[in-house]
Scaffold this motif. Sequence first.
Motif, PDB file in Angstrom:
ATOM      1  N   PRO A  91      46.463  53.212  42.084  1.00 23.18           N
ATOM      2  CA  PRO A  91      46.456  51.750  41.968  1.00 23.18           C
ATOM      3  C   PRO A  91      45.237  51.113  42.672  1.00 23.18           C
ATOM      4  O   PRO A  91      44.652  50.162  42.153  1.00 23.18           O
ATOM      5  N   LEU A  92      44.853  51.637  43.840  1.00 23.28           N
ATOM      6  CA  LEU A  92      43.686  51.084  44.535  1.00 23.28           C
ATOM      7  C   LEU A  92      42.422  51.363  43.741  1.00 23.28           C
ATOM      8  O   LEU A  92      41.572  50.478  43.592  1.00 23.28           O
ATOM      9  N   LYS A  93      42.283  52.567  43.224  1.00 21.65           N
ATOM     10  CA  LYS A  93      41.099  52.891  42.411  1.00 21.65           C
ATOM     11  C   LYS A  93      41.027  51.984  41.192  1.00 21.65           C
ATOM     12  O   LYS A  93      39.959  51.502  40.824  1.00 21.65           O
ATOM     13  N   ASP A  94      42.182  51.726  40.565  1.00 21.27           N
ATOM     14  CA  ASP A  94      42.233  50.819  39.415  1.00 21.27           C
ATOM     15  C   ASP A  94      41.862  49.395  39.826  1.00 21.27           C
ATOM     16  O   ASP A  94      41.142  48.697  39.108  1.00 21.27           O
ATOM     17  N   PHE A  95      42.358  48.971  40.974  1.00 14.62           N
ATOM     18  CA  PHE A  95      42.054  47.638  41.496  1.00 14.62           C
ATOM     19  C   PHE A  95      40.550  47.485  41.740  1.00 14.62           C
ATOM     20  O   PHE A  95      39.948  46.476  41.366  1.00 14.62           O
ATOM     21  N   ILE A  96      39.943  48.490  42.348  1.00 10.21           N
ATOM     22  CA  ILE A  96      38.500  48.462  42.600  1.00 10.21           C
ATOM     23  C   ILE A  96      37.742  48.416  41.281  1.00 10.21           C
ATOM     24  O   ILE A  96      36.813  47.623  41.113  1.00 10.21           O
ATOM     25  N   TYR A  97      38.158  49.245  40.330  1.00  9.46           N
ATOM     26  CA  TYR A  97      37.500  49.274  39.023  1.00  9.46           C
ATOM     27  C   TYR A  97      37.590  47.904  38.348  1.00  9.46           C
ATOM     28  O   TYR A  97      36.583  47.371  37.858  1.00  9.46           O
ATOM     29  N   GLU A  98      38.786  47.335  38.306  1.00  6.88           N
ATOM     30  CA  GLU A  98      38.983  46.033  37.657  1.00  6.88           C
ATOM     31  C   GLU A  98      38.197  44.929  38.364  1.00  6.88           C
ATOM     32  O   GLU A  98      37.608  44.065  37.714  1.00  6.88           O
ATOM     33  N   SER A  99      38.190  44.956  39.684  1.00  4.40           N
ATOM     34  CA  SER A  99      37.421  43.950  40.434  1.00  4.40           C
ATOM     35  C   SER A  99      35.952  44.035  40.077  1.00  4.40           C
ATOM     36  O   SER A  99      35.275  43.016  39.888  1.00  4.40           O
ATOM     37  N   ASN A 100      35.436  45.234  39.984  1.00  8.30           N
ATOM     38  CA  ASN A 100      34.015  45.430  39.688  1.00  8.30           C
ATOM     39  C   ASN A 100      33.645  45.021  38.264  1.00  8.30           C
ATOM     40  O   ASN A 100      32.468  44.826  37.970  1.00  8.30           O
ATOM     41  N   GLY A 102      34.796  42.219  36.996  1.00  6.74           N
ATOM     42  CA  GLY A 102      34.861  40.759  37.001  1.00  6.74           C
ATOM     43  C   GLY A 102      33.598  40.120  37.555  1.00  6.74           C
ATOM     44  O   GLY A 102      32.523  40.724  37.579  1.00  6.74           O
ATOM     45  N   LYS A 103      33.752  38.894  38.040  1.00  2.60           N
ATOM     46  CA  LYS A 103      32.612  38.123  38.527  1.00  2.60           C
ATOM     47  C   LYS A 103      32.860  37.508  39.899  1.00  2.60           C
ATOM     48  O   LYS A 103      32.119  36.639  40.327  1.00  2.60           O
ATOM     49  N   ASP A 104      33.915  37.967  40.592  1.00  8.86           N
ATOM     50  CA  ASP A 104      34.270  37.319  41.850  1.00  8.86           C
ATOM     51  C   ASP A 104      34.256  38.234  43.062  1.00  8.86           C
ATOM     52  O   ASP A 104      33.914  37.798  44.155  1.00  8.86           O
ATOM     53  N   PHE A 105      34.637  39.480  42.886  1.00 14.26           N
ATOM     54  CA  PHE A 105      34.825  40.360  44.025  1.00 14.26           C
ATOM     55  C   PHE A 105      34.398  41.763  43.636  1.00 14.26           C
ATOM     56  O   PHE A 105      34.802  42.262  42.588  1.00 14.26           O
ATOM     57  N   LYS A 117      24.544  42.754  43.232  1.00 13.88           N
ATOM     58  CA  LYS A 117      25.702  42.302  42.431  1.00 13.88           C
ATOM     59  C   LYS A 117      25.869  40.785  42.519  1.00 13.88           C
ATOM     60  O   LYS A 117      26.096  40.123  41.517  1.00 13.88           O
ATOM     61  N   LEU A 118      25.761  40.245  43.737  1.00 12.35           N
ATOM     62  CA  LEU A 118      26.000  38.814  43.925  1.00 12.35           C
ATOM     63  C   LEU A 118      24.873  37.956  43.370  1.00 12.35           C
ATOM     64  O   LEU A 118      25.089  36.798  43.058  1.00 12.35           O
ATOM     65  N   THR A 119      23.684  38.499  43.235  1.00  6.61           N
ATOM     66  CA  THR A 119      22.583  37.712  42.657  1.00  6.61           C
ATOM     67  C   THR A 119      22.620  37.729  41.141  1.00  6.61           C
ATOM     68  O   THR A 119      21.995  36.881  40.498  1.00  6.61           O
ATOM     69  N   GLN A 120      23.395  38.628  40.559  1.00  5.09           N
ATOM     70  CA  GLN A 120      23.465  38.732  39.094  1.00  5.09           C
ATOM     71  C   GLN A 120      24.564  37.887  38.472  1.00  5.09           C
ATOM     72  O   GLN A 120      24.656  37.803  37.255  1.00  5.09           O
ATOM     73  N   ILE A 121      25.424  37.302  39.301  1.00  3.18           N
ATOM     74  CA  ILE A 121      26.518  36.507  38.747  1.00  3.18           C
ATOM     75  C   ILE A 121      26.224  35.019  38.917  1.00  3.18           C
ATOM     76  O   ILE A 121      25.538  34.615  39.844  1.00  3.18           O
ATOM     77  N   PRO A 122      26.741  34.212  37.992  1.00  6.04           N
ATOM     78  CA  PRO A 122      26.486  32.757  38.093  1.00  6.04           C
ATOM     79  C   PRO A 122      27.213  32.112  39.243  1.00  6.04           C
ATOM     80  O   PRO A 122      28.156  32.579  39.758  1.00  6.04           O
TER      81      PRO A 122
END
Length: 122
Positions: A91-100, A102-105, A117-122
Amino acid sequence: MNIEHMKENGVDIAVVSSEEKVIVDAQSALDLAMTVRHETGADKIVLDKRAVAGDFFILSTGMAGEILQKFINYHVKAAIYGDYSCYTSKPLKDFIYESNQGKDFFFVSSKEEAIQKLTQIP
């Protein structure tokens, strides 16, 4: 705690380093976000994984979800860098994958990758 303000590709980023745990619960995460915003004007935070309480990475505590929700509510984007290979929880590996995806975390391996990563998102 040390907060370094930097501008990368026109994006304000705060790089937070600390010998102590900075995020130990949802309130401390929100306090960090507001301190960073007040001191630097940045809403993007780079943070070393060692500054985050271990309970964050135990999804059953609910801490990770609560903190991510606070950050999203307050329009804060963050990247935590460090070694995640010690975690075996699917579940943690899935959470990390899903977060990565996205555009927030983001969970990345290096400070440089977190900044990128943070410079590439709006």
